[in-house]
Design a protein around this motif. Structure first.
Motif, PDB file in Angstrom:
ATOM      1  N   SER A  79     -16.618 -27.709  -1.854  1.00  0.00           N
ATOM      2  CA  SER A  79     -16.646 -26.334  -2.356  1.00  0.00           C
ATOM      3  C   SER A  79     -17.097 -26.344  -3.817  1.00  0.00           C
ATOM      4  O   SER A  79     -16.953 -27.357  -4.513  1.00  0.00           O
ATOM      5  N   PRO A  80     -17.659 -25.231  -4.291  1.00  0.00           N
ATOM      6  CA  PRO A  80     -18.063 -25.163  -5.706  1.00  0.00           C
ATOM      7  C   PRO A  80     -16.898 -25.462  -6.655  1.00  0.00           C
ATOM      8  O   PRO A  80     -17.102 -26.094  -7.701  1.00  0.00           O
ATOM      9  N   PHE A  81     -15.691 -25.021  -6.295  1.00  0.00           N
ATOM     10  CA  PHE A  81     -14.530 -25.278  -7.156  1.00  0.00           C
ATOM     11  C   PHE A  81     -14.255 -26.772  -7.252  1.00  0.00           C
ATOM     12  O   PHE A  81     -13.996 -27.297  -8.345  1.00  0.00           O
ATOM     13  N   THR A  82     -14.297 -27.481  -6.108  1.00  0.00           N
ATOM     14  CA  THR A  82     -14.054 -28.926  -6.102  1.00  0.00           C
ATOM     15  C   THR A  82     -15.110 -29.654  -6.922  1.00  0.00           C
ATOM     16  O   THR A  82     -14.802 -30.554  -7.700  1.00  0.00           O
ATOM     17  N   MET A  83     -16.368 -29.268  -6.749  1.00  0.00           N
ATOM     18  CA  MET A  83     -17.447 -29.912  -7.492  1.00  0.00           C
ATOM     19  C   MET A  83     -17.305 -29.675  -8.992  1.00  0.00           C
ATOM     20  O   MET A  83     -17.521 -30.583  -9.803  1.00  0.00           O
ATOM     21  N   ALA A  84     -16.940 -28.457  -9.359  1.00  0.00           N
ATOM     22  CA  ALA A  84     -16.744 -28.143 -10.778  1.00  0.00           C
ATOM     23  C   ALA A  84     -15.595 -28.953 -11.357  1.00  0.00           C
ATOM     24  O   ALA A  84     -15.692 -29.478 -12.476  1.00  0.00           O
ATOM     25  N   LYS A  85     -14.520 -29.084 -10.585  1.00  0.00           N
ATOM     26  CA  LYS A  85     -13.347 -29.842 -11.046  1.00  0.00           C
ATOM     27  C   LYS A  85     -13.711 -31.308 -11.269  1.00  0.00           C
ATOM     28  O   LYS A  85     -13.286 -31.920 -12.256  1.00  0.00           O
ATOM     29  N   ASN A  86     -14.512 -31.893 -10.352  1.00  0.00           N
ATOM     30  CA  ASN A  86     -14.896 -33.295 -10.470  1.00  0.00           C
ATOM     31  C   ASN A  86     -15.822 -33.549 -11.651  1.00  0.00           C
ATOM     32  O   ASN A  86     -15.869 -34.654 -12.180  1.00  0.00           O
ATOM     33  N   ARG A  87     -16.565 -32.532 -12.070  1.00  0.00           N
ATOM     34  CA  ARG A  87     -17.519 -32.704 -13.162  1.00  0.00           C
ATOM     35  C   ARG A  87     -16.950 -32.285 -14.517  1.00  0.00           C
ATOM     36  O   ARG A  87     -17.376 -32.784 -15.559  1.00  0.00           O
ATOM     37  N   LEU A  88     -15.999 -31.357 -14.495  1.00  0.00           N
ATOM     38  CA  LEU A  88     -15.549 -30.717 -15.734  1.00  0.00           C
ATOM     39  C   LEU A  88     -14.867 -31.679 -16.693  1.00  0.00           C
ATOM     40  O   LEU A  88     -15.093 -31.628 -17.904  1.00  0.00           O
ATOM     41  N   PHE A  89     -14.038 -32.583 -16.167  1.00  0.00           N
ATOM     42  CA  PHE A  89     -13.290 -33.486 -17.046  1.00  0.00           C
ATOM     43  C   PHE A  89     -14.235 -34.300 -17.924  1.00  0.00           C
ATOM     44  O   PHE A  89     -14.066 -34.385 -19.142  1.00  0.00           O
ATOM     45  N   TRP A  90     -15.253 -34.908 -17.289  1.00  0.00           N
ATOM     46  CA  TRP A  90     -16.171 -35.743 -18.052  1.00  0.00           C
ATOM     47  C   TRP A  90     -17.012 -34.924 -19.014  1.00  0.00           C
ATOM     48  O   TRP A  90     -17.296 -35.356 -20.130  1.00  0.00           O
ATOM     49  N   LEU A  91     -17.415 -33.729 -18.593  1.00  0.00           N
ATOM     50  CA  LEU A  91     -18.193 -32.878 -19.497  1.00  0.00           C
ATOM     51  C   LEU A  91     -17.369 -32.486 -20.724  1.00  0.00           C
ATOM     52  O   LEU A  91     -17.888 -32.460 -21.845  1.00  0.00           O
ATOM     53  N   MET A  92     -16.096 -32.189 -20.497  1.00  0.00           N
ATOM     54  CA  MET A  92     -15.213 -31.838 -21.624  1.00  0.00           C
ATOM     55  C   MET A  92     -15.025 -33.037 -22.548  1.00  0.00           C
ATOM     56  O   MET A  92     -15.094 -32.915 -23.777  1.00  0.00           O
TER      57      MET A  92
END
Length: 449
Positions: A275-288
């Motif tokens: 899901s878009p939410f899962t994909m965002a969660k997996n990417r967000l930590f490293w981007l932050m």
């Protein structure tokens, strides 16, 4: 015919209720292709097509279905039908299925499983996820050392239908200690009266149940194996690992490394099924994390703000220097990470890696700097002093970037961290900060303001 075209045909046939065409086509296709088509249909149509399969082929197709579709099937079909499907799976496929199922489904299946098999399943489910025990199967051919070749072949003919592989047989004693291995080829060409103990190979490549599965896959590659025995601490044979399971491990590990190298938290779900939410969660930590770490480069630029205001032209070359440094570091880290994964580089090779990357970086840095100096002076018509500052910075930046890119994955391996973490995003952030410090320091030496 291309799989995508077959998927469209299946959708059309199912919509038209042309079940005969679906059944006929599935009987013609390899089970792997059937599973791929069913994986891309919606759950309702996928189950409808699945039920058209003959019973002896359904379990095999089921073992190749995606976790998402199998979970959907388990919720849509009757308990008896699900139990029958699971019973027909090879033991390792059964374990893989149960590991991915919701707890209520696992409980439902285990309740109808014989006690002896239930104990085995629970034992397998308790092995660490990345261990050899978690991917092994108990469906192998075992022989006794005092058997003759004729007796062994009779035993194989009787037990073969229930075994996942028969090409390598394992010789054990009464306490199930592993004594040796013998291939089916050797049995077929040997004299029928030859005893197994005289024919078997006692030099056995085996792993322990808690050995890491990446280590297992490296042994398969090194020794060109089709299967490998798994033993406990007392050298008792408890299972085997087959090449198809190792291929799955390699695919999963490579996918995980690629995701880490891209600054994404690893996941076993396919791109389409997330899901878009899962994909965002997996990417967000490293981007932050990378965004926060990138503030160091901003601080460095702020520190030299007065210098830049008096020499604005220097700012024009910052992106080129940072990009070149990041790219150079990424090249080195990619090669070292891959070398570590393939076992070509060990942590003890740290000084050899640093020395090699230094020599490479000098050649690359001088080549880039020479080309850049000519470009700035001849084409851009920048002053010789500024061109020299930028070119010298380029040499030092490339040298630092390649050494850092080669060194960090090795340091990560030494402290038991996945080397793939030390990949492009992190290397780029570190090298950017170092490149700016070097740039302003060299500029300060050559330009008096």
């Amino acid at each position: 015919m291309h799989i995508e075209k077959m998927e469209e045909l299946f959708r059309q046939w199912l919509q038209e209720k042309n079940f005969l065409a679906v059944k006929k086509e599935m009987s013609r296709l390899p089970v792997q292709d059937v599973a791929e088509i069913l994986n891309h249909l919606d759950a309702k149509n996928s189950l409808l097509a699945f039920r058209l399969l003959p019973k002896d082929g359904a379990a095999e197709v089921f073992s190749y279905l995606s976790d998402k579709i199998r979970v959907a099937f388990s919720q849509m079909i009757e308990e008896d039908e699900l139990k029958s499907l699971v019973e027909d799976l090879f033991f390792d496929d059964k374990i893989d299925f149960l590991e991915e199922m919701p707890a209520n489904v696992v409980k439902k299946i285990l309740q109808t499983t014989p006690e002896s098999e239930r104990r085995l399943i629970n034992q397998f489910l308790n092995y660490p996820e990345d261990s050899a025990g978690s991917i092994m199967t108990i469906e192998f051919v075992d022989l006794k050392a005092d058997m003759t070749v004729a007796q062994a072949l009779t035993h194989i003919r009787y037990t073969a239908p229930k075994k996942e592989t028969i090409y390598t047989c394992y010789v054990i004693d009464q306490e199930r200690h592993l004594l040796g291995v013998v291939s089916l080829k050797d049995l077929v060409v040997a004299d029928p009266d030859t005893r197994i103990e005289d024919l078997m190979d006692k030099q056995v490549i085996a792993v322990k149940t808690h050995d890491d599965r990446e280590f297992v896959s490296s042994l398969f590659k090194k020794y060109d194996l089709l299967s490998m025995p798994v033993v406990d601490q007392e050298n008792r044979l408890v299972g085997i690992i087959t090449i198809d399971d190792v291929m799955d491990v390699l695919e999963a590990e490579n996918t995980e490394d690629i995701q880490r190298m891209g600054g994404i938290s690893p996941t076993e779900e396919s791109y389409i099924s997330q899901s878009p939410f899962t994909m965002a969660k997996n990417r967000l930590f490293w981007l932050m994390a990378l965004m926060i770490s990138a503030t160091f480069t901003g601080r460095i630029i702020q520190k030299f703000e007065d210098f830049l205001q008096n020499m604005v032209i220097l700012a024009a070359f910052i992106p080129m220097l940072m990009d070149t440094g990041g790219n150079a570091g990424s090249q080195s880290s990619t090669m070292v990470i891959r070398g570590l994964a393939l076992g070509e580089i060990k942590t003890r090779d740290v000084f050899r890696v640093v020395a090699k990357e230094f020599m490479v970086s000098v050649i690359v840095g001088l080549s880039l700097a020479g080309l850049n100096f000519l470009r700035l002076v001849v084409i851009e018509q920048v002053s010789t002093t500024i061109s020299l500052v930028v070119s010298l910075t380029l040499v030092v930046t490339v040298i630092m970037a390649k050494i850092v890119g080669g060194l960090l994955p090795l340091l990560a391996k030494m402290v038991k961290i996945d080397p793939a973490i030390m990949a492009s995003p992190l290397i780029t952030t570190i090298v950017d900060a170092m490149a700016l410090v070097v740039y302003f320091y060299i500029a300060g030496l050559f330009i008096k303001i």
